[in-house]
Design a protein around this motif. Structure first.
Motif: not given
Length: 126
Positions: A56-78
């Motif tokens: 989740m930290q890795n995902l958070k950092n990639i989202l941040a690099e794109a100017g986004m956050s988990f609030a912008d996530v519309v779909k997740a696959t686990i």
């Protein structure tokens, strides 16, 4: 539509022929992340909760690099290797969202890269 490659040193470098994420218009497609620590390139596998937290930290950092956050996530696959670990993974996963959870599926698979127990990918939109 132009696509933009998103990469950050705050998440592990790809281990194959892919990018951490691709932004196409307002959509961000983040490649599946495993529990590789970006600074040490070592797997975090002390327990399933620590492993999920690193993912989740890795995902958070990639989202941040794109100017986004988990609030912008519309779909997740686990992807998980043992459905018996689902509740622990779900507990950690849920702490990264503040409501309005994204759509999601969780799939048990036979194996994952580098012998990890969990891999998560997301799609975000602004």
């Amino acid at each position: 539509m132009e696509k933009q490659i998103i990469n950050t040193t705050k998440a592990p470098a790809p281990i194959g022929p892919y990018n951490q994420a691709i932004k196409a218009g307002s959509m961000l497609f983040v490649s599946g992340q495993i529990a590789l620590h970006p600074e040490t390139n070592e797997l975090v596998k002390t327990d399933i909760m620590a492993e999920t937290h690193q993912v989740m930290q890795n995902l958070k950092n990639i989202l941040a690099e794109a100017g986004m956050s988990f609030a912008d996530v519309v779909k997740a696959t686990i992807f998980i290797t043992d459905m018996n670990t689902f509740s622990d993974i779900n507990e950690v996963y849920g702490k990264y969202f503040t409501g309005n959870f994204p759509a999601r599926e969780t799939v048990q698979v036979a194996a994952l890269p580098k012998g990890v127990n969990v891999e998560i990918s997301v799609i975000a939109c602004q």
